[in-house]
Design an enzyme around this catalytic site. Sequence first.
Site, PDB file in Angstrom:
ATOM      1  N   CYS A  91      15.195  22.440 -26.949  1.00  0.00           N
ATOM      2  CA  CYS A  91      14.261  21.482 -25.921  1.00  0.00           C
ATOM      3  C   CYS A  91      13.648  20.448 -27.020  1.00  0.00           C
ATOM      4  O   CYS A  91      14.112  19.609 -27.642  1.00  0.00           O
ATOM      5  CB  CYS A  91      13.335  21.949 -24.823  1.00  0.00           C
ATOM      6  SG  CYS A  91      12.781  20.998 -23.979  1.00  0.00           S
ATOM      7  N   HIS A 201      17.783  24.326 -21.900  1.00  0.00           N
ATOM      8  CA  HIS A 201      17.230  25.594 -22.226  1.00  0.00           C
ATOM      9  C   HIS A 201      18.154  26.553 -22.165  1.00  0.00           C
ATOM     10  O   HIS A 201      18.530  27.338 -20.926  1.00  0.00           O
ATOM     11  CB  HIS A 201      15.827  25.809 -21.370  1.00  0.00           C
ATOM     12  CG  HIS A 201      14.661  25.382 -21.910  1.00  0.00           C
ATOM     13  ND1 HIS A 201      13.662  25.695 -22.710  1.00  0.00           N
ATOM     14  CD2 HIS A 201      14.149  24.007 -21.322  1.00  0.00           C
ATOM     15  CE1 HIS A 201      12.749  24.993 -22.904  1.00  0.00           C
ATOM     16  NE2 HIS A 201      12.807  23.963 -22.053  1.00  0.00           N
ATOM     17  N   GLU A 203      18.182  29.733 -22.829  1.00  0.00           N
ATOM     18  CA  GLU A 203      17.605  31.019 -22.441  1.00  0.00           C
ATOM     19  C   GLU A 203      17.134  30.969 -20.985  1.00  0.00           C
ATOM     20  O   GLU A 203      16.718  31.863 -20.484  1.00  0.00           O
ATOM     21  CB  GLU A 203      16.209  31.182 -23.635  1.00  0.00           C
ATOM     22  CG  GLU A 203      15.181  30.448 -23.192  1.00  0.00           C
ATOM     23  CD  GLU A 203      14.857  29.157 -23.384  1.00  0.00           C
ATOM     24  OE1 GLU A 203      13.916  28.197 -23.407  1.00  0.00           O
ATOM     25  OE2 GLU A 203      15.914  28.438 -24.064  1.00  0.00           O
TER      26      GLU A 203
END
Length: 221
Positions: A91, A201, A203
């Site tokens: 990011c 992202h 994750e």
Amino acid sequence: MTAASSAAGRLPRVALLDYGAGNIRSAQRALEHVGAHVEVTQDPHVAVEADGLVVPGVGAFAACMRGLNAVQAPRIVGQRLAGGRPVLGICVGMQVMFERGVEHGVDAQGLGEWPGTVEKLEAPVLPHMGWNTLEIPEGSAMFSGLDADTRFYFVHSYGVREFPLEADEYIEYPRIAWAEHGPSRFIAAVENGPLWATQFHPEKSGDAGLALLGNWVRTLA
């Protein structure tokens, strides 16, 4: 023992840089899930010596740069890349790899690993929040095993809309994944030797994000 484990039988060591702006815990859990030993750290020695370094980021470009400068991140990232040692930006951690960011009227210098400017996307609805597909480059190790219909999770209003780097016969040109939001086409990920980075992202991107992180962790063995 996971597929990401080294031949010596240990888990790759990943330093997750804590500079006060980042999705630290979710990134830590995702990396551990795909077979990394993760240490959240502000220690420059740990960050330089780890098998891999992750630079996360959430918030404004200039504020993230202040935090990064406070923990000597420009030196850490530069030293690692000079030695061909893997770095992953996520990011705003991707955005700071570019030359500069212009956000809320503030023009801030980035780490300058790539040419380009982070600026506000031209779209009727901001932030760009949710799932989106990418234009995945051919031969990408980052997206190995993932297809063109794969979606990743984005949360941002700023991005890099141009990559002003000329091809050089002596240097491998970075592999760039692009995405679109409204009329804006922007860089979604860059794979450039030991430096990988994503605007989205991983994750927070479910199985697709874990697959990408697994691809990165396997390069650390």
